[in-house]
Design an enzyme around this catalytic site. Structure first.
Site, PDB file in Angstrom:
ATOM      1  CG  ASN A 167      -5.262   8.044  -0.704  1.00 56.04           C
ATOM      2  OD1 ASN A 167      -5.115   7.517   0.393  1.00 56.04           O
ATOM      3  ND2 ASN A 167      -6.414   8.559  -1.096  1.00 56.04           N
ATOM      4  CG  ASN A 168      -5.082   2.729  -5.232  1.00 61.56           C
ATOM      5  OD1 ASN A 168      -5.680   1.905  -4.537  1.00 61.56           O
ATOM      6  ND2 ASN A 168      -5.283   2.823  -6.538  1.00 61.56           N
ATOM      7  CG  HIS A 212      -1.828   1.228   1.235  1.00 58.68           C
ATOM      8  ND1 HIS A 212      -3.079   1.223   0.652  1.00 58.68           N
ATOM      9  CD2 HIS A 212      -1.639   2.490   1.720  1.00 58.68           C
ATOM     10  CE1 HIS A 212      -3.634   2.413   0.796  1.00 58.68           C
ATOM     11  NE2 HIS A 212      -2.786   3.208   1.437  1.00 58.68           N
ATOM     12  CB  CYS A 213       2.045   3.378  -2.622  1.00 64.42           C
ATOM     13  SG  CYS A 213       3.127   4.804  -2.900  1.00 64.42           S
ATOM     14  N   PRO A 214       1.287   5.142   0.358  1.00 64.17           N
ATOM     15  CG  PRO A 214       2.613   6.048   2.046  1.00 64.17           C
ATOM     16  CD  PRO A 214       2.412   4.804   1.236  1.00 64.17           C
TER      17      PRO A 214
END
Length: 296
Positions: free
Chosen positions: A152-153, A147-149
């Site tokens: 945001n996805n 999950h890549c902040p």
């Protein structure tokens, strides 16, 4: 999401026509886009968007255009820089809004596949091999990498190729911004036609120093992500699989050929299409545990 939180959010944003529908954002014009409700992710995405807008505005106006008019840079430099900037923001938007490969709640494996499928301990659904539950998104994602902040996805099977494009174009754009800023600060003479009484020409050096500061922070991270993700693609492992087995106790994977690996990720064997984000990905391989493609 609680109704009260939604009401407060809309009040703060002052967008009375904006509505949330699960993980989808319906804009006033009626268009629905997938956008995760996560204020922390919004902050990270806002930082990335600000850096892109800052460099897209100031590097051409302070460096490229003045040096072009002074005959020190060709027009192609300006065109290439804007091309990389456009491709970066397109890939960013698509990485943010593309479904990473959510496992449908009602999906059922065939009798042959059932033995390889697992049941998620959190959402209690049957899911294909190499799927993972993201506690941030509250869903299972096929072949989830992480999950890549910053986008945001989640990065999963369906948007991994867009994430890779974003990394490559970002690395090129950051490298050009740093190189052009340093060139202007240390080697290029002052602009011959710029009016220093007008912003931003009156603050050229501080603005370009800020660009260099961004580069010091983000260039090493971009390099690390590009090489790390490329390595994972070649050995057909995800970041989560590396974290679960960092010492390869299950066996050292054999690297795949570059064309085979990126064709699998990008969904096409056409090398030129690997760099083009405005298309649909189509799975072209069904490796071990991947025969569920026909269910989607």
């Amino acid at each position: 999401m609680p109704a009260g939180s939604l009401s407060n959010l809309l009040t703060l944003c002052e967008c009375p026509g904006t509505m949330w529908e699960g993980s989808r954002l319906r804009l006033p014009c009626g268009v629905r886009v997938r956008f995760l409700y996560d204020p922390q992710g919004w902050c990270a995405l806002g930082v990335i968007s600000f850096i892109w807008a800052y460099n897209t505005a100031f590097i051409p106006s302070l460096v490229i255009v003045p040096m072009y008019y002074d005959g020190k840079l060709p027009l192609g430099t300006l065109i290439f820089y804007f091309l990389m900037s456009i491709m970066t923001v397109v890939c960013l938007y698509l990485s943010v809004t593309t479904n990473p490969g959510t496992v449908p709640l009602d999906i059922q494996p065939s009798a042959v596949e059932a033995a390889d499928w697992t049941i998620c301990k959190v959402c209690q659904i049957r899911r294909p091999p190499r799927s993972h539950h993201c506690r941030r998104c509250q869903q299972c994602v096929r072949k989830m990498d992480h999950h890549c902040p910053w986008i945001n996805n989640c990065v999963g099977e369906e948007n991994h190729w867009l994430f890779m494009q974003l990394l490559y174009y970002t690395l090129i754009l950051v490298s050009m911004s740093i190189a052009l800023a340093v060139l202007h600060l240390y080697y290029s003479p002052p602009c011959s036609y710029c009016n220093t009484d007008i912003f931003p020409y009156s603050y050229t050096r501080p603005l370009l120093w800020f660009t260099c500061g961004q580069g010091v922070l983000f260039f090493p991270a971009a390099i690390g992500l590009v090489f790390g993700q490329t390595f994972n693609i070649l050995i057909d492992r995800t970041t989560l699989e590396n974290l679960a087995d960092p010492y390869f106790r299950s066996g050292i994977p054999s690297p795949r050929a570059i064309h085979e690996a990126f064709s699998d990720i990008c969904g096409t064997k056409n090398v030129l299409c690997w760099l083009w984000p405005l298309r649909r990905r189509r799975a072209i391989t069904a490796q071990a545990g991947g025969s569920y493609y026909r269910h989607i």
